[in-house]
Scaffold this active site. Sequence first.
Site, mmCIF file in Angstrom:
data_model
loop_
_atom_site.group_PDB
_atom_site.id
_atom_site.type_symbol
_atom_site.label_atom_id
_atom_site.label_comp_id
_atom_site.label_asym_id
_atom_site.label_seq_id
_atom_site.Cartn_x
_atom_site.Cartn_y
_atom_site.Cartn_z
ATOM 1 N N ASP A 1 -3.171 -1.680 0.772
ATOM 2 C CA ASP A 1 -3.048 -1.287 2.184
ATOM 3 C C ASP A 1 -1.641 -0.757 2.465
ATOM 4 O O ASP A 1 -1.352 -0.319 3.578
ATOM 5 C CB ASP A 1 -3.445 -2.429 3.129
ATOM 6 C CG ASP A 1 -2.563 -3.657 3.001
ATOM 7 O OD1 ASP A 1 -1.722 -3.697 2.081
ATOM 8 O OD2 ASP A 1 -2.725 -4.581 3.830
ATOM 9 N N SER A 2 -0.803 -0.729 1.413
ATOM 10 C CA SER A 2 0.453 0.021 1.496
ATOM 11 C C SER A 2 0.177 1.486 1.829
ATOM 12 O O SER A 2 1.099 2.215 2.195
ATOM 13 C CB SER A 2 1.225 -0.075 0.171
ATOM 14 O OG SER A 2 0.399 0.254 -0.927
ATOM 15 N N ASP B 1 -7.363 -3.987 -1.287
ATOM 16 C CA ASP B 1 -6.896 -4.916 -0.265
ATOM 17 C C ASP B 1 -7.902 -4.998 0.874
ATOM 18 O O ASP B 1 -8.455 -3.980 1.296
ATOM 19 C CB ASP B 1 -5.574 -4.418 0.337
ATOM 20 C CG ASP B 1 -4.355 -4.864 -0.454
ATOM 21 O OD1 ASP B 1 -4.399 -5.961 -1.036
ATOM 22 O OD2 ASP B 1 -3.357 -4.115 -0.471
ATOM 23 N N LYS C 1 -8.330 -8.260 -2.561
ATOM 24 C CA LYS C 1 -7.069 -9.009 -2.453
ATOM 25 C C LYS C 1 -6.832 -9.369 -0.986
ATOM 26 O O LYS C 1 -7.009 -8.531 -0.103
ATOM 27 C CB LYS C 1 -5.909 -8.176 -3.010
ATOM 28 C CG LYS C 1 -4.549 -8.897 -2.917
ATOM 29 C CD LYS C 1 -3.494 -8.315 -3.856
ATOM 30 C CE LYS C 1 -2.902 -7.017 -3.399
ATOM 31 N NZ LYS C 1 -2.219 -7.076 -2.086
ATOM 32 N N GLU D 1 -4.129 -11.755 1.701
ATOM 33 C CA GLU D 1 -2.774 -12.301 1.799
ATOM 34 C C GLU D 1 -2.776 -13.632 2.524
ATOM 35 O O GLU D 1 -3.269 -13.735 3.653
ATOM 36 C CB GLU D 1 -1.876 -11.333 2.602
ATOM 37 C CG GLU D 1 -1.704 -9.970 1.959
ATOM 38 C CD GLU D 1 -0.785 -9.068 2.767
ATOM 39 O OE1 GLU D 1 -0.246 -9.491 3.821
ATOM 40 O OE2 GLU D 1 -0.611 -7.905 2.349
ATOM 41 N N GLU E 1 4.892 -11.498 -4.478
ATOM 42 C CA GLU E 1 5.771 -10.402 -4.041
ATOM 43 C C GLU E 1 7.085 -10.948 -3.501
ATOM 44 O O GLU E 1 7.088 -11.835 -2.633
ATOM 45 C CB GLU E 1 5.049 -9.561 -2.964
ATOM 46 C CG GLU E 1 5.912 -8.426 -2.415
ATOM 47 C CD GLU E 1 5.135 -7.376 -1.636
ATOM 48 O OE1 GLU E 1 3.886 -7.407 -1.614
ATOM 49 O OE2 GLU E 1 5.813 -6.502 -1.042
HETATM 50 O O1 KIV Z 1 -0.534 -2.777 -0.738
HETATM 51 C C1 KIV Z 1 0.102 -2.851 -1.802
HETATM 52 O O2 KIV Z 1 0.583 -1.854 -2.364
HETATM 53 C C2 KIV Z 1 0.276 -4.176 -2.402
HETATM 54 C C3 KIV Z 1 1.148 -4.282 -3.617
HETATM 55 C C4 KIV Z 1 2.580 -4.135 -3.236
HETATM 56 C C5 KIV Z 1 0.925 -5.529 -4.375
HETATM 57 O O3 KIV Z 1 -0.260 -5.125 -1.898
HETATM 58 NA NA NA Z 2 -1.166 -4.751 0.106
#
Ligand code: KIV
Ligand code: NA
Length: 265
Positions: A45-46, A84, A112, A114, A181
């Site tokens: 989600d980056s 994510d 994934k 958080e 992280e």
């Molecule tokens: O969204 C992302 O890119 C991430 C990584 C930094 C692990 O969660």
């Molecule tokens: Na992320």
Amino acid sequence: MKPITLKNLRQWKLEGKKFASLTAYDYSFARLFAEQGIPVLLVGDSLGMTIQGHDSTVPVTVDDMVYHTRHVRQGAPNVLLLADLPFMSYATKEQAGHNAARVMQAGANMVKIEGGAWLADTIRYLTERAVPVCGHLGLTPQSVNIFGGYQVQGKTEEHADQLLSDALTLEAAGMQLLVLECIPLSLAKRITEALSIPVIGIGAGTQTDGQILVMQDMIGITSGYVPKFAKNFLTETGSIAAAVEEYQRQVLAGTFPSLEHSFKG
Ligand code: KIV
Ligand code: NA
């Protein structure tokens, strides 16, 4: 590349063999990364920052994740593909189930999420329903408005113990992979050794089982603030394919991240 599964990652952990992973958001880069033998890709989600230009991951929607996951899968049919679940899409376990189904059907192998021990029920719920879960502890960017910025986590003994305890709780609930992280390298080592599942680090030192980088950081096209753990592999290699190859080589050799790309504690 033969299809990569969690079984491969578990085997590599047992053998002490490191692995490199990258974020990917589209077909072209996903294909290039897969051609270079990167076994694990994350539709992060980056993308709220790298693709959409926002200053956090909070605006990202499940629709966005589905769109990008579908196209990454087109380019990399055999990688282990993580997606994510974005901000507030897993606030309840039922929401998590509904939204996990969407990204899995778009091509992800695992989702994934958080957070700490509060996610144990969600992880159990998803795993029972055939969705493998990767956890994410330490600097969890969806919580930026709680943190009040992006800072290294787990620096006090109390917080470090908390993160280790969260990791153990989530592993017991069925978590099969973990991203750490921005935590001190000594804490990342402690957590990696305490868990039997594979652990992937970013800004967590060299002792985790795998590493991940945001692809824009790896080729030095990050706009604005560049995190300490980021490394531009393009300048020293001259092509994107060679940059990926060199990143992977340094991860497998244990030379990236070096101390200058890690946090001491
Ligand atoms: O969204 C992302 O890119 C991430 C990584 C930094 C692990 O969660
Ligand atoms: Na992320």
